[in-house]
Design a protein around this motif. Structure first.
Motif, PDB file in Angstrom:
ATOM      1  N   ARG A 174      40.114 -43.009   2.943  1.00  0.00           N
ATOM      2  CA  ARG A 174      40.285 -41.637   2.450  1.00  0.00           C
ATOM      3  C   ARG A 174      40.627 -41.587   0.960  1.00  0.00           C
ATOM      4  N   ALA A 175      41.001 -42.717   0.384  1.00  0.00           N
ATOM      5  CA  ALA A 175      41.281 -42.750  -1.053  1.00  0.00           C
ATOM      6  C   ALA A 175      39.985 -42.777  -1.874  1.00  0.00           C
ATOM      7  N   VAL A 176      38.885 -43.148  -1.235  1.00  0.00           N
ATOM      8  CA  VAL A 176      37.576 -43.150  -1.901  1.00  0.00           C
ATOM      9  C   VAL A 176      37.073 -41.705  -1.920  1.00  0.00           C
ATOM     10  N   PRO A 177      36.518 -41.252  -3.044  1.00  0.00           N
ATOM     11  CA  PRO A 177      36.027 -39.873  -3.120  1.00  0.00           C
ATOM     12  C   PRO A 177      35.021 -39.555  -2.005  1.00  0.00           C
ATOM     13  N   LEU A 178      35.062 -38.322  -1.538  1.00  0.00           N
ATOM     14  CA  LEU A 178      34.222 -37.894  -0.421  1.00  0.00           C
ATOM     15  C   LEU A 178      32.745 -38.123  -0.697  1.00  0.00           C
ATOM     16  N   ARG A 179      32.295 -37.838  -1.900  1.00  0.00           N
ATOM     17  CA  ARG A 179      30.879 -38.025  -2.252  1.00  0.00           C
ATOM     18  C   ARG A 179      30.458 -39.474  -2.040  1.00  0.00           C
ATOM     19  N   ALA A 180      31.288 -40.410  -2.474  1.00  0.00           N
ATOM     20  CA  ALA A 180      30.967 -41.830  -2.312  1.00  0.00           C
ATOM     21  C   ALA A 180      30.977 -42.224  -0.835  1.00  0.00           C
ATOM     22  N   ARG A 181      31.932 -41.707  -0.067  1.00  0.00           N
ATOM     23  CA  ARG A 181      31.982 -42.019   1.364  1.00  0.00           C
ATOM     24  C   ARG A 181      30.757 -41.492   2.087  1.00  0.00           C
ATOM     25  N   LEU A 182      30.303 -40.294   1.722  1.00  0.00           N
ATOM     26  CA  LEU A 182      29.100 -39.733   2.338  1.00  0.00           C
ATOM     27  C   LEU A 182      27.863 -40.554   1.979  1.00  0.00           C
ATOM     28  N   MET A 183      27.789 -41.002   0.739  1.00  0.00           N
ATOM     29  CA  MET A 183      26.656 -41.843   0.327  1.00  0.00           C
ATOM     30  C   MET A 183      26.655 -43.168   1.097  1.00  0.00           C
ATOM     31  N   LEU A 184      27.828 -43.754   1.288  1.00  0.00           N
ATOM     32  CA  LEU A 184      27.920 -45.011   2.034  1.00  0.00           C
ATOM     33  C   LEU A 184      27.545 -44.814   3.500  1.00  0.00           C
ATOM     34  N   ALA A 185      27.979 -43.699   4.081  1.00  0.00           N
ATOM     35  CA  ALA A 185      27.615 -43.408   5.466  1.00  0.00           C
ATOM     36  C   ALA A 185      26.111 -43.197   5.597  1.00  0.00           C
ATOM     37  N   ALA A 186      25.517 -42.480   4.645  1.00  0.00           N
ATOM     38  CA  ALA A 186      24.067 -42.265   4.666  1.00  0.00           C
ATOM     39  C   ALA A 186      23.331 -43.596   4.495  1.00  0.00           C
TER      40      ALA A 186
END
Length: 147
Positions: free
Chosen positions: A58-70
């Motif tokens: 959760r410390a990683v920005p949401l945009r980056a987490r969404l890109m990693l999930a995609a």
């Protein structure tokens, strides 16, 4: 019929992994100062664990987490921009996409997040730093956490 699709996905994944291992082995032999052959062979599974850890932090920005999930979904699905059955170029889109998303995610999360979540060796971390295009803290420093 469903087992045939699962078998095809497994064969494609195995082929991609073997191609990645071959490329990493060649790179490691040509650049032993960057990464050893052993570290190069462990890089694939370590990268997958890194992507999962960064995507759930959760410390990683949401945009980056969404890109990693995609990215994880894209790598799992058998449908690609360039079909995987094409020699060499079939897996090139996966590697390029991995490098671009990892670069964006690490730059937005910071090199410290990469060091904190990296599950592999120091040599593998140096290779990922190079892949992500960032310079980070010493991977053997006191803040190293491989949990």
């Amino acid at each position: 019929m469903a087992w045939e699709a699962v078998l095809q996905v497994a064969i494609i994944a195995l082929g991609a992994y073997l191609l990645l291992l071959g490329g990493l082995a060649i790179y490691a032999r040509r650049h032993p100062e960057v990464v050893s052959l052993r570290d190069a062979l462990r890089l694939g599974p370590d990268l997958l664990r890194l992507i999962r850890r960064l995507a759930t932090d959760r410390a990683v920005p949401l945009r980056a987490r969404l890109m990693l999930a995609a990215l994880a979904v894209y790598l799992i699905l058998p449908i690609d921009l360039v079909p995987d059955f094409l020699p060499v170029i079939g897996y090139a889109d996966d590697v390029v996409l991995l490098a671009v998303v990892l670069r964006v995610a690490v730059r937005s999360a910071g090199a410290d997040a990469l060091v904190r979540h990296w599950p592999g060796s120091a040599g593998g971390l140096r290779a990922v730093h190079a892949l992500a295009g960032v310079r980070g803290p010493d991977p053997d420093g006191p803040d190293r956490n491989t949990a």
